[in-house]
Design a protein around this motif. Structure first.
Motif, PDB file in Angstrom:
ATOM      1  N   ALA A  57     -28.228  22.157  -1.568  1.00 54.07           N
ATOM      2  CA  ALA A  57     -28.972  22.406  -0.206  1.00 54.07           C
ATOM      3  C   ALA A  57     -28.806  21.137   0.472  1.00 54.07           C
ATOM      4  CB  ALA A  57     -30.394  22.861   0.039  1.00 54.07           C
ATOM      5  N   VAL A  58     -29.357  19.926  -0.119  1.00 54.90           N
ATOM      6  CA  VAL A  58     -29.267  18.548   0.447  1.00 54.90           C
ATOM      7  C   VAL A  58     -27.854  18.064   0.710  1.00 54.90           C
ATOM      8  CG1 VAL A  58     -29.964  16.175  -0.026  1.00 54.90           C
ATOM      9  CG2 VAL A  58     -31.512  17.847  -0.567  1.00 54.90           C
ATOM     10  N   ALA A  59     -26.899  18.455  -0.371  1.00 52.57           N
ATOM     11  CA  ALA A  59     -25.450  17.859  -0.289  1.00 52.57           C
ATOM     12  C   ALA A  59     -24.831  18.688   0.871  1.00 52.57           C
ATOM     13  CB  ALA A  59     -24.743  18.392  -1.486  1.00 52.57           C
ATOM     14  N   ALA A  60     -25.379  19.989   1.277  1.00 52.09           N
ATOM     15  CA  ALA A  60     -24.585  20.607   2.357  1.00 52.09           C
ATOM     16  C   ALA A  60     -25.019  20.246   3.786  1.00 52.09           C
ATOM     17  CB  ALA A  60     -25.031  21.957   2.261  1.00 52.09           C
ATOM     18  N   ILE A  61     -26.211  19.579   3.653  1.00 50.30           N
ATOM     19  CA  ILE A  61     -26.833  18.958   4.899  1.00 50.30           C
ATOM     20  C   ILE A  61     -25.805  17.595   5.196  1.00 50.30           C
ATOM     21  CG2 ILE A  61     -28.790  17.848   6.122  1.00 50.30           C
ATOM     22  CD1 ILE A  61     -30.426  19.761   4.652  1.00 50.30           C
ATOM     23  N   ARG A  97     -23.636  16.579   8.336  1.00 49.88           N
ATOM     24  CA  ARG A  97     -23.648  15.322   8.984  1.00 49.88           C
ATOM     25  C   ARG A  97     -22.720  14.537   9.072  1.00 49.88           C
ATOM     26  NH1 ARG A  97     -27.102  13.300  13.037  1.00 49.88           N
ATOM     27  NH2 ARG A  97     -27.130  11.096  13.251  1.00 49.88           N
ATOM     28  N   ASP A  98     -22.017  14.245   7.719  1.00 45.47           N
ATOM     29  CA  ASP A  98     -20.674  13.551   7.384  1.00 45.47           C
ATOM     30  C   ASP A  98     -19.575  14.409   6.762  1.00 45.47           C
ATOM     31  OD1 ASP A  98     -18.694  11.652   7.096  1.00 45.47           O
ATOM     32  OD2 ASP A  98     -19.989  10.425   5.730  1.00 45.47           O
ATOM     33  N   PRO A  99     -18.792  15.142   7.544  1.00 37.33           N
ATOM     34  CA  PRO A  99     -17.836  15.797   6.608  1.00 37.33           C
ATOM     35  C   PRO A  99     -16.762  15.139   5.687  1.00 37.33           C
ATOM     36  CG  PRO A  99     -17.639  16.266   8.926  1.00 37.33           C
ATOM     37  CD  PRO A  99     -18.526  15.185   8.898  1.00 37.33           C
ATOM     38  N   LEU A 100     -16.850  13.904   5.974  1.00 35.32           N
ATOM     39  CA  LEU A 100     -15.869  13.157   4.989  1.00 35.32           C
ATOM     40  C   LEU A 100     -16.560  12.983   3.519  1.00 35.32           C
ATOM     41  CD1 LEU A 100     -14.843  10.191   7.384  1.00 35.32           C
ATOM     42  CD2 LEU A 100     -13.462  12.276   6.656  1.00 35.32           C
ATOM     43  N   PHE A 101     -17.923  13.206   3.559  1.00 32.61           N
ATOM     44  CA  PHE A 101     -18.545  13.117   2.130  1.00 32.61           C
ATOM     45  C   PHE A 101     -17.878  13.990   1.132  1.00 32.61           C
ATOM     46  CE2 PHE A 101     -22.021  14.271  -0.701  1.00 32.61           C
ATOM     47  CZ  PHE A 101     -22.427  12.953  -1.221  1.00 32.61           C
ATOM     48  N   ALA A 102     -17.300  15.211   1.720  1.00 30.06           N
ATOM     49  CA  ALA A 102     -16.911  15.999   0.692  1.00 30.06           C
ATOM     50  C   ALA A 102     -15.425  15.519   0.235  1.00 30.06           C
ATOM     51  CB  ALA A 102     -16.556  17.485   1.578  1.00 30.06           C
ATOM     52  N   GLY A 123     -32.189  15.849 -10.935  1.00 23.99           N
ATOM     53  CA  GLY A 123     -32.940  15.103 -10.164  1.00 23.99           C
ATOM     54  C   GLY A 123     -32.671  14.061  -9.247  1.00 23.99           C
ATOM     55  N   ALA A 124     -31.907  13.273 -10.401  1.00 23.80           N
ATOM     56  CA  ALA A 124     -31.429  11.798 -10.119  1.00 23.80           C
ATOM     57  C   ALA A 124     -30.287  12.043  -8.770  1.00 23.80           C
ATOM     58  CB  ALA A 124     -30.576  10.995 -11.231  1.00 23.80           C
ATOM     59  N   LEU A 125     -29.624  12.972  -9.001  1.00 24.70           N
ATOM     60  CA  LEU A 125     -28.571  13.254  -7.962  1.00 24.70           C
ATOM     61  C   LEU A 125     -28.888  13.473  -6.677  1.00 24.70           C
ATOM     62  CD1 LEU A 125     -25.691  14.973 -10.243  1.00 24.70           C
ATOM     63  CD2 LEU A 125     -25.483  12.764  -9.145  1.00 24.70           C
ATOM     64  N   THR A 126     -30.106  14.496  -6.658  1.00 25.54           N
ATOM     65  CA  THR A 126     -30.746  14.952  -5.531  1.00 25.54           C
ATOM     66  C   THR A 126     -31.445  13.766  -4.930  1.00 25.54           C
ATOM     67  OG1 THR A 126     -31.264  17.325  -6.506  1.00 25.54           O
ATOM     68  CG2 THR A 126     -32.650  16.432  -4.672  1.00 25.54           C
ATOM     69  N   LEU A 127     -31.985  12.891  -5.680  1.00 22.93           N
ATOM     70  CA  LEU A 127     -32.548  11.797  -5.025  1.00 22.93           C
ATOM     71  C   LEU A 127     -31.640  10.770  -4.295  1.00 22.93           C
ATOM     72  CD1 LEU A 127     -35.536  10.363  -4.816  1.00 22.93           C
ATOM     73  CD2 LEU A 127     -35.175   9.011  -6.791  1.00 22.93           C
ATOM     74  N   GLN A 128     -30.623  10.486  -5.114  1.00 26.13           N
ATOM     75  CA  GLN A 128     -29.683   9.662  -4.655  1.00 26.13           C
ATOM     76  C   GLN A 128     -29.073  10.407  -3.346  1.00 26.13           C
ATOM     77  OE1 GLN A 128     -28.904   6.721  -6.122  1.00 26.13           O
ATOM     78  NE2 GLN A 128     -27.885   6.179  -4.074  1.00 26.13           N
ATOM     79  N   ALA A 129     -28.707  11.672  -3.097  1.00 28.23           N
ATOM     80  CA  ALA A 129     -28.320  12.374  -1.941  1.00 28.23           C
ATOM     81  C   ALA A 129     -29.244  12.370  -0.791  1.00 28.23           C
ATOM     82  CB  ALA A 129     -27.959  13.812  -2.375  1.00 28.23           C
TER      83      ALA A 129
END
Length: 340
Positions: free
Chosen positions: A41-45, A49-54, A296-302
């Motif tokens: 969900a966080v990565a989708a947001i 916000r920034d399509p280049l992130f994908a 959890g680590a990736l979610t925090l970084q995202a």
């Protein structure tokens, strides 16, 4: 009408087959930790916000930035599963970066014995934390907090607050360089490969060895573990050593893209604990998984990436991290009461 014996046997066989299939499916396809759904969900947001992130290049850069936290969180998991804390890892990371630069002076010929020196420092810090906590019965919060101040003070006295020296290029390549010509991806940071190796080792050690089972037993109840023949001192000390060694690996990765700094590892100790708690580990010990900790680590970084995209300052990021710790801790406590 009455049910015949044949019909009852057939129904029983069908139920048994269904139950067996469910057990097989659970065994073959383990349940997805909830934190990975939060990460999605966080990565989708972030992508909204920034399509280049994908894009593959952006994802590779994200994983490279996340690598030190991923490694550090996996090490912290061993300590938390055993029912303890390790607040010294951030200061240890800073000390490792400063030592590598000051002693190495940018000479690539010194890199490998400097890495051995850093591993020796990690072993020493882990052993001291374990001995003081277990044998002297000092709470790990106090022990590792003291170790954090000792390491920070020693680095400041040695450098005067302004570290000097240079990091060798062959040392920085672990956290900065990229492997090219990778099928499908095109390129892959070396840091990601290091994380994969560490994650596999941590998963095998924690979930598929006698040591890992004993670590969970100690976290679940020290007295019961002792009565079962578990060497509590050895198990908990080994947890602190693993945490310290993970800080050494994380420091090498961090030095690759962040370079030399007097506060290179500042705050990483709390981020690692946050990642483990977000992954569902219980702070009292006895519960936690490597897969959920990585989530959890990736979610925090995202989440940090998302806050940066919205232009929020670092103090707000720290506040968000604090709220996450409280929320995750409350959720795990609630889940523990429900399961108990």
């Amino acid at each position: 009408m009455t049910e015949t014996g044949t019909e009852r046997v057939s129904a029983h066989d069908a139920n048994a087959a269904t139950s067996g299939w469910r057990r097989l499916r659970i065994r073959v396809i383990p349940p997805i930790p909830p934190i990975w759904l939060v990460l999605t969900a966080v990565a989708a947001i972030v992508v909204w916000r920034d399509p280049l992130f994908a894009e593959p290049a952006s994802l590779a850069a994200f994983l490279k930035r996340s690598a030190p936290l991923l490694v550090l969180a996996l090490g912290q998991l061993f300590v938390i599963v055993a029912g303890e804390f390790d607040l010294s890892v951030g200061a240890l990371m800073t000390a490792c970066v400063v030592i590598a630069a000051r002693v190495g002076e940018g000479d690539p010929n010194r890199t490998w014995w400097i890495i051995l020196l850093l591993v020796g420092l990690g072993l020493l810090v882990g052993l001291v934390n374990g001995v003081v906590t277990v044998l002297l019965r000092v709470p790990s919060f106090i022990t590792t907090l003291g170790a954090m101040f000792v390491l920070s003070g020693a680095v400041f006295l040695w450098t005067g607050g302004s570290p000097t020296g240079a990091l060798a290029e062959n040392l920085r390549q672990f956290g900065r360089s990229t492997m090219t010509g990778v099928p499908l991806l095109g390129s892959l940071p070396y840091a990601v490969l290091v994380v994969v190796v560490v994650a596999v080792l941590a998963t095998v050690l924690l979930h598929h060895t006698r040591f890992g089972h004993q670590l969970f037993a100690v976290g679940g109840g020290v007295r019961a573990a002792m009565l079962s023949g578990v060497d509590v001192w050895r198990i908990r000390t080994a947890g602190f050593v693993i945490s310290a060694l993970s800080a050494v690996v994380a420091a090498v990765l961090l030095a690759g893209f962040a370079g030399l700094s007097a506060d290179a590892g500042a705050g990483y100790e709390f981020q690692a604990i946050t990642a483990v708690v977000l992954g569902g580990a219980v702070l009292g010990g006895g519960r936690g998984t490597t897969a959920a900790t990585m989530g959890g680590a990736l979610t925090l970084q995202a989440l940090f990436t998302l806050l940066n995209l919205f232009g929020y300052a670092k103090p707000l990021r720290d506040s968000a991290e604090g709220l996450l710790i409280i929320a995750a801790g409350a959720y795990t406590a609630y889940r523990t009461r429900r399961s108990g």
